[in-house]
Design a protein around this motif. Structure first.
Motif, PDB file in Angstrom:
ATOM      1  N   LEU A   1      10.836  54.692  35.507  1.00 58.17           N
ATOM      2  CA  LEU A   1      10.635  53.424  36.222  1.00 58.17           C
ATOM      3  C   LEU A   1       9.244  53.382  36.851  1.00 58.17           C
ATOM      4  O   LEU A   1       8.529  52.400  36.749  1.00 58.17           O
ATOM      5  CB  LEU A   1      11.709  53.303  37.315  1.00 58.17           C
ATOM      6  CG  LEU A   1      11.680  52.061  38.187  1.00 58.17           C
ATOM      7  CD1 LEU A   1      12.005  50.813  37.375  1.00 58.17           C
ATOM      8  CD2 LEU A   1      12.689  52.201  39.339  1.00 58.17           C
TER       9      LEU A   1
ATOM     10  N   ILE B   1      12.021  60.943  37.588  1.00 56.92           N
ATOM     11  CA  ILE B   1      12.109  62.232  36.887  1.00 56.92           C
ATOM     12  C   ILE B   1      11.736  62.029  35.419  1.00 56.92           C
ATOM     13  O   ILE B   1      10.993  62.825  34.836  1.00 56.92           O
ATOM     14  CB  ILE B   1      13.526  62.830  37.060  1.00 56.92           C
ATOM     15  CG1 ILE B   1      13.801  63.113  38.550  1.00 56.92           C
ATOM     16  CG2 ILE B   1      13.662  64.106  36.239  1.00 56.92           C
ATOM     17  CD1 ILE B   1      15.229  63.448  38.896  1.00 56.92           C
TER      18      ILE B   1
ATOM     19  N   ASN C   1      13.806  51.442  28.869  1.00 56.62           N
ATOM     20  CA  ASN C   1      14.406  51.164  30.174  1.00 56.62           C
ATOM     21  C   ASN C   1      15.075  49.794  30.099  1.00 56.62           C
ATOM     22  O   ASN C   1      14.910  49.069  29.104  1.00 56.62           O
ATOM     23  CB  ASN C   1      13.342  51.205  31.282  1.00 56.62           C
ATOM     24  CG  ASN C   1      13.944  51.616  32.622  1.00 56.62           C
ATOM     25  OD1 ASN C   1      15.091  51.282  32.938  1.00 56.62           O
ATOM     26  ND2 ASN C   1      13.181  52.347  33.420  1.00 56.62           N
ATOM     27  N   ALA C   2      15.831  49.457  31.139  1.00 55.86           N
ATOM     28  CA  ALA C   2      16.484  48.145  31.181  1.00 55.86           C
ATOM     29  C   ALA C   2      15.402  47.069  31.208  1.00 55.86           C
ATOM     30  O   ALA C   2      14.389  47.244  31.888  1.00 55.86           O
ATOM     31  CB  ALA C   2      17.356  48.047  32.422  1.00 55.86           C
TER      32      ALA C   2
ATOM     33  N   ALA D   1      13.865  46.301  34.543  1.00 55.47           N
ATOM     34  CA  ALA D   1      12.968  47.329  35.104  1.00 55.47           C
ATOM     35  C   ALA D   1      11.598  47.244  34.436  1.00 55.47           C
ATOM     36  O   ALA D   1      10.571  47.485  35.069  1.00 55.47           O
ATOM     37  CB  ALA D   1      13.573  48.716  34.892  1.00 55.47           C
TER      38      ALA D   1
ATOM     39  N   ALA E   1      16.031  48.297  26.562  1.00 57.13           N
ATOM     40  CA  ALA E   1      17.452  48.317  26.184  1.00 57.13           C
ATOM     41  C   ALA E   1      18.273  48.489  27.449  1.00 57.13           C
ATOM     42  O   ALA E   1      17.994  49.396  28.247  1.00 57.13           O
ATOM     43  CB  ALA E   1      17.745  49.467  25.217  1.00 57.13           C
TER      44      ALA E   1
ATOM     45  N   ALA F   1      21.208  50.065  28.748  1.00 59.04           N
ATOM     46  CA  ALA F   1      21.949  51.200  28.181  1.00 59.04           C
ATOM     47  C   ALA F   1      23.460  50.978  28.165  1.00 59.04           C
ATOM     48  O   ALA F   1      24.204  51.799  27.621  1.00 59.04           O
ATOM     49  CB  ALA F   1      21.604  52.485  28.926  1.00 59.04           C
TER      50      ALA F   1
ATOM     51  N   SER G   1      18.222  59.433  31.667  1.00 61.10           N
ATOM     52  CA  SER G   1      17.855  59.611  33.076  1.00 61.10           C
ATOM     53  C   SER G   1      18.106  58.285  33.783  1.00 61.10           C
ATOM     54  O   SER G   1      17.187  57.606  34.230  1.00 61.10           O
ATOM     55  CB  SER G   1      16.379  60.034  33.137  1.00 61.10           C
ATOM     56  OG  SER G   1      15.990  60.310  34.462  1.00 61.10           O
ATOM     57  N   ILE G   2      19.382  57.924  33.832  1.00 60.94           N
ATOM     58  CA  ILE G   2      19.813  56.582  34.248  1.00 60.94           C
ATOM     59  C   ILE G   2      20.896  56.690  35.305  1.00 60.94           C
ATOM     60  O   ILE G   2      21.873  57.420  35.112  1.00 60.94           O
ATOM     61  CB  ILE G   2      20.384  55.811  33.024  1.00 60.94           C
ATOM     62  CG1 ILE G   2      19.314  55.614  31.952  1.00 60.94           C
ATOM     63  CG2 ILE G   2      20.970  54.470  33.457  1.00 60.94           C
ATOM     64  CD1 ILE G   2      19.853  55.057  30.633  1.00 60.94           C
TER      65      ILE G   2
ATOM     66  N   VAL H   1      26.935  51.890  33.917  1.00 63.72           N
ATOM     67  CA  VAL H   1      25.490  52.203  33.866  1.00 63.72           C
ATOM     68  C   VAL H   1      25.262  53.717  33.958  1.00 63.72           C
ATOM     69  O   VAL H   1      24.462  54.273  33.196  1.00 63.72           O
ATOM     70  CB  VAL H   1      24.736  51.500  35.030  1.00 63.72           C
ATOM     71  CG1 VAL H   1      23.292  52.013  35.128  1.00 63.72           C
ATOM     72  CG2 VAL H   1      24.747  49.990  34.853  1.00 63.72           C
TER      73      VAL H   1
ATOM     74  N   THR I   1      22.137  64.933  36.306  1.00 62.12           N
ATOM     75  CA  THR I   1      23.290  64.778  37.183  1.00 62.12           C
ATOM     76  C   THR I   1      23.008  65.420  38.541  1.00 62.12           C
ATOM     77  O   THR I   1      21.911  65.930  38.782  1.00 62.12           O
ATOM     78  CB  THR I   1      24.543  65.377  36.500  1.00 62.12           C
ATOM     79  OG1 THR I   1      25.697  65.087  37.295  1.00 62.12           O
ATOM     80  CG2 THR I   1      24.437  66.890  36.341  1.00 62.12           C
TER      81      THR I   1
ATOM     82  N   GLN J   1      20.182  68.453  39.122  1.00 71.14           N
ATOM     83  CA  GLN J   1      18.877  68.566  39.765  1.00 71.14           C
ATOM     84  C   GLN J   1      18.991  68.499  41.289  1.00 71.14           C
ATOM     85  O   GLN J   1      19.873  67.830  41.833  1.00 71.14           O
ATOM     86  CB  GLN J   1      18.001  67.424  39.204  1.00 71.14           C
ATOM     87  CG  GLN J   1      16.750  67.060  39.958  1.00 71.14           C
ATOM     88  CD  GLN J   1      15.675  68.153  39.886  1.00 71.14           C
ATOM     89  OE1 GLN J   1      15.809  69.146  39.155  1.00 71.14           O
ATOM     90  NE2 GLN J   1      14.630  67.997  40.661  1.00 71.14           N
TER      91      GLN J   1
ATOM     92  N   THR K   1      15.709  64.583  44.911  1.00 72.21           N
ATOM     93  CA  THR K   1      14.317  64.349  44.539  1.00 72.21           C
ATOM     94  C   THR K   1      13.916  62.965  45.028  1.00 72.21           C
ATOM     95  O   THR K   1      14.659  61.999  44.780  1.00 72.21           O
ATOM     96  CB  THR K   1      14.185  64.394  42.986  1.00 72.21           C
ATOM     97  OG1 THR K   1      14.900  65.533  42.500  1.00 72.21           O
ATOM     98  CG2 THR K   1      12.758  64.480  42.536  1.00 72.21           C
TER      99      THR K   1
ATOM    100  N   GLY L   1      17.023  58.073  44.134  1.00 69.66           N
ATOM    101  CA  GLY L   1      17.363  59.087  45.146  1.00 69.66           C
ATOM    102  C   GLY L   1      17.270  58.519  46.552  1.00 69.66           C
ATOM    103  O   GLY L   1      18.210  58.612  47.356  1.00 69.66           O
TER     104      GLY L   1
END
Ligand code: NAI
Length: 271
Positions: free
Chosen positions: A17, A22, A41-42, A45, A65, A67, A93-94, A120, A148, A192, A195, A200
């Motif tokens: 984004l 990440i 990405n969406a 975004a 796209a 997702a 990474s969504i 999502v 995750t 992870q 972050t 986050g």
């Protein structure tokens, strides 16, 4: 420093984004290691426009796209196959929770919002893999990863329904990973450290999460760049037989009962 670990590998990276993301760091590191990829990405975004700078830097195409939309994903994977032929890696990474965004407490869950966030954050991983599966577009010894958080295993106040979404996501990795084994493709989740990113920082009390995790991790929190480096190893040929795992990448947080730093803090307070 580059090791050429991903030379010749092709992939799709979902979820960059902005520079804090990440996925942004993963894209930069994959590029440095010799990979070529499509950034996705969406559509909403992408209208923010920041992704174009990353695309330019890494010589990548950007294809929007949602997702959660099989139709969007089919178009994306068709474009990837047209460009690369079969691909070697996918990063999911969504994440997004409407209940978190709108500050709805877990005990008062809005179930329509839950369904949206679940689709999502978790089901989209199944949809991505399903489209890749039906198009049979992964090379042997390919690698599929999702990100995750340890709230899937332990409770963290205000992580809200994302805890449940992450548990579901990790289960999809194991369950679909079994079938991908037939095609010599591995599927894992990377758990992870907290972050500071857009997603986050959207969690209430995020500063507290971050500081506590730092004090509870013998190596300190893993940064987005650390995570990107780990993802590179998991896309590389050095980890071919790692599959259906939830891999903690958290400076030791997940194995710590208490650290000396935290003991000292409470010891001082209770003197
Ligand atoms: P981020 O906000 O930079 O990335 C989240 C991405 O999800 C954004 O690019 C957003 O546009 C995308 N997205 C949302 N809805 C979408 C949809 N319908 N279709 C396609 N893309 C969509 O934040 P971050 O932190 O980089 O998040 C990436 C992943 O890492 C998420 O799965 C998150 O849960 C996970 N994670 C984050 C941690 C943190 O503390 N930041 C800790 C552990 C895991």
């Amino acid at each position: 420093m580059s090791y050429g670990l991903l030379k010749g590998k092709k992939g799709i990276i979902f979820g960059a984004l902005n520079e804090q993301s990440i996925a942004w760091k993963v894209a930069e590191r994959c590029h440095e290691e010799g990979a070529e990829f499509i950034l996705s990405n969406a559509p909403i975004a992408m209208r923010m426009g920041e992704l174009n700078a990353l695309a330019e830097k890494t010589g990548s195409d950007v294809i929007g796209a949602d997702a959660t939309s099989i139709e969007d994903l089919e178009k994306l994977f068709d474009a990837a196959v047209a460009k690369f032929g079969k691909i070697d890696f996918i990063l999911h990474s969504i994440g997004m929770s409407v209940n978190v965004r709108k500050g709805k407490h877990y005990t008062e869950m809005n179930y329509d919002w839950l369904e949206k966030g679940w689709d999502v954050s978790a089901v989209s991983f199944h949809k991505v893999m399903r489209v890749a599966w039906e198009k049979d577009c992964m090379n042997e010894w390919g690698s599929i990863l999702a990100l995750t958080y340890i709230a899937a295993q332990r409770t963290f106040p205000d992580y809200n329904d994302m805890s449940d979404n992450k548990a579901y996501l990790e289960s999809i990795a194991r369950t679909f990973g079994n079938y991908w084994g037939e095609r010599k493709v591995r599927v894992n989740t990377v758990s992870q450290s907290p972050t500071p990113t857009t997603a986050g920082s959207g969690v209430k009390g995020f500063g507290g999460f971050l500081g506590y995790a730092e004090d509870m991790s013998p190596l300190g929190n893993a940064t987005a760049l650390d995570c990107a480096n780990y993802c590179v190893t998991l896309f590389s040929d050095l980890t071919k037989k790692v599959t259906m795992q939830n891999l903690f990448h958290d400076g030791g947080f997940s194995s710590s009962g208490v650290t000396q730093k935290v003991i000292n803090k409470y010891d001082d307070e209770n003197k």
